[in-house]
Write a protein that holds these residues in place. Sequence first.
Motif, short mmCIF file in Angstrom:
data_model
loop_
_atom_site.label_atom_id
_atom_site.label_comp_id
_atom_site.label_asym_id
_atom_site.label_seq_id
_atom_site.Cartn_x
_atom_site.Cartn_y
_atom_site.Cartn_z
N ILE A 152 -1.55 82.65 -12.14
CA ILE A 152 -0.14 82.23 -12.05
C ILE A 152 -0.29 80.53 -12.63
O ILE A 152 0.66 80.23 -13.36
CB ILE A 152 0.34 82.25 -10.73
N ASP A 153 -1.39 79.92 -12.12
CA ASP A 153 -1.32 78.50 -12.41
C ASP A 153 -1.49 78.34 -13.81
O ASP A 153 -0.99 77.26 -14.51
CB ASP A 153 -2.64 78.11 -11.65
N ARG A 154 -2.24 79.19 -14.66
CA ARG A 154 -2.35 79.04 -15.98
C ARG A 154 -1.09 79.30 -16.77
O ARG A 154 -0.79 78.63 -17.57
CB ARG A 154 -3.62 80.12 -16.55
N ILE A 155 -0.31 80.31 -16.43
CA ILE A 155 0.97 80.31 -16.92
C ILE A 155 1.80 79.06 -16.65
O ILE A 155 2.48 78.81 -17.80
CB ILE A 155 1.65 81.82 -16.33
N ILE A 189 4.02 79.54 -20.47
CA ILE A 189 4.21 80.70 -21.09
C ILE A 189 5.51 81.33 -20.62
O ILE A 189 5.83 81.76 -19.43
CB ILE A 189 3.20 81.68 -20.79
N SER A 190 6.46 81.37 -21.58
CA SER A 190 8.02 81.72 -20.94
C SER A 190 8.75 82.70 -22.02
O SER A 190 8.44 82.16 -23.41
CB SER A 190 8.76 80.45 -20.65
N PRO A 191 9.19 83.67 -22.09
CA PRO A 191 9.74 84.24 -20.79
C PRO A 191 8.56 85.08 -20.30
O PRO A 191 7.93 85.40 -21.04
CB PRO A 191 11.03 84.97 -21.03
N LEU A 206 6.81 80.59 -10.15
CA LEU A 206 7.02 80.57 -11.60
C LEU A 206 8.61 80.14 -12.06
O LEU A 206 8.74 79.34 -12.93
CB LEU A 206 6.97 82.03 -12.28
N ALA A 207 9.30 80.30 -11.08
CA ALA A 207 10.90 80.05 -11.05
C ALA A 207 10.75 78.52 -10.76
O ALA A 207 11.49 77.80 -11.60
CB ALA A 207 11.56 80.67 -9.82
N GLN A 208 10.11 77.99 -9.78
CA GLN A 208 10.24 76.53 -9.44
C GLN A 208 9.49 75.65 -10.68
O GLN A 208 9.94 74.63 -10.80
CB GLN A 208 9.31 76.35 -8.01
N ALA A 209 8.49 76.32 -11.17
CA ALA A 209 7.77 75.72 -12.51
C ALA A 209 8.69 75.74 -13.68
O ALA A 209 8.34 75.17 -14.75
CB ALA A 209 6.50 76.27 -12.75
N GLY A 210 9.80 76.42 -13.66
CA GLY A 210 10.61 76.26 -14.89
C GLY A 210 10.41 77.52 -15.59
O GLY A 210 10.78 77.47 -16.99
N ILE A 211 9.72 78.36 -15.33
CA ILE A 211 9.26 79.52 -16.29
C ILE A 211 10.74 80.38 -16.37
O ILE A 211 11.05 80.82 -15.37
CB ILE A 211 8.13 80.30 -15.89
N ARG A 212 11.12 80.91 -17.63
CA ARG A 212 12.21 81.67 -17.51
C ARG A 212 11.60 83.06 -17.16
O ARG A 212 10.96 83.79 -17.69
CB ARG A 212 12.79 81.63 -19.02
N GLY A 261 19.54 85.89 -7.46
CA GLY A 261 20.46 84.98 -7.60
C GLY A 261 20.39 83.40 -7.37
O GLY A 261 20.57 82.26 -7.83
N ALA A 262 19.61 83.31 -6.15
CA ALA A 262 19.07 82.08 -5.53
C ALA A 262 18.16 81.43 -6.54
O ALA A 262 18.01 80.11 -6.75
CB ALA A 262 18.70 82.07 -4.12
N LEU A 263 17.37 81.93 -7.29
CA LEU A 263 16.46 81.77 -8.35
C LEU A 263 16.96 81.12 -9.89
O LEU A 263 16.26 80.72 -10.51
CB LEU A 263 15.26 82.59 -8.11
N TRP A 264 18.19 81.60 -9.68
CA TRP A 264 18.89 80.99 -11.26
C TRP A 264 18.84 79.59 -11.40
O TRP A 264 19.12 78.81 -10.27
CB TRP A 264 20.30 81.75 -11.14
#
Length: 389
Positions: free
Chosen positions: A86-89, A94-96, A128-134, A159-162
């Motif tokens: 996860i840290d590597r992504i 890497i997105s999405p 992933l959401a907090q890191a801005g990964i789509r 929805g809260a992670l949008w």
Amino acid sequence: MELEFESGGELQGVIVEKDEYEDLGLEFETYLMDKQHSCTNNCIFCFVDQMPPGMRETLYFKDDDERLSFLFGNYVTLTNLHQREIDRIKRMHISPVNVSVHTTNPDLRREMMGNRFAGEKLDYLRQLAQAGIRLNCQIVLCPGYNDGAELERTMADLGALWPSVSSVSVVPVGLTKYRQGLCQLTPFTPAGAGAVLDQIHRFTDAFLKEHGTRLIYPGDEFFILAGRPLPDSGYYGDFEQLQNGVGMTALLLEEFESELARLEAPVQTSPCDLITGVCAADYIRGMVDALAQRVPGLQARVHVIENEYFGGNVTVAGLVTATDIERQAGGKLLSDRVLVPTCMLRHEQDKFLDDVPREALEARLGAKLTLVENDGYGFIQAVLGGNAQ
């Protein structure tokens, strides 16, 4: 790039220089550079567990590989990943990443996925959401499990992670006749499908008003099963769930109507037969009828193939087999030109799900197969025999 490798027990080094678009010059045994990551879950709704014998060997392999999510749009559950991955992504951005969520209730996710780690792995989604990964997410809805109040919870949590969670598809569980010894599941009824649509739309109408996007999109099967008209293409935003089949019919109809409006009558047409599944049958018939009104003398016969091979509630065109096509369309063809959607064959376009080669079905039918992409222009060109202008 400086590359260090071991050969004969000794470390050696080379410097690789290349232009921007020049091939790197490295070849690996597989395109993933190692073995494909397999699924560690035992989901109660897994389609692989309810497939008949005799299909292509690769279809029985349960993949759950985050690299395939990025490369090809596959959905992954995150259960076989560790924090370092996860840290590597996040580090490589890497997105999405496409994630099969199903439910945000940790206990229910563990139960539905048959994996004691499935609940705690939901934290990866938040990271992933907090890191801005789509993130594009998927919910396979099973009556009596993750519907109702649980679906309400899942929609609210995602929805809260949008906007990191940029789209969510909700599709009905697919059940075949090969479920002996598996968890007892029931398919959605027309009334149940309608209730799901109403529930989703209550959420999405409010979300659209507040954020300018629906975020959550029900699969086409819910509309068809409930007997409700499909939304127009504007309903689906940027079609982020198109690879999951959501909005595919609406986009096809829009493209078809656009091409039909600018169609000039061809000099001549070629008779043809069209193969489709039960789910899309009414739409394909409607398109053929509309085309026939613009093109006098058009000869086209639609063959709606019921999925006897899988049975159950399987109605989508992508799961139609050569065996069922031969049994149900053989001897009933109007022509020697049979139109088949590309989704019925594997990526290489050479074999059907039941491992029957394309050429073998052609020989059995005594006709040539024409593969048709899921777009309006391609549909019209194929039906008219390439004579459209």
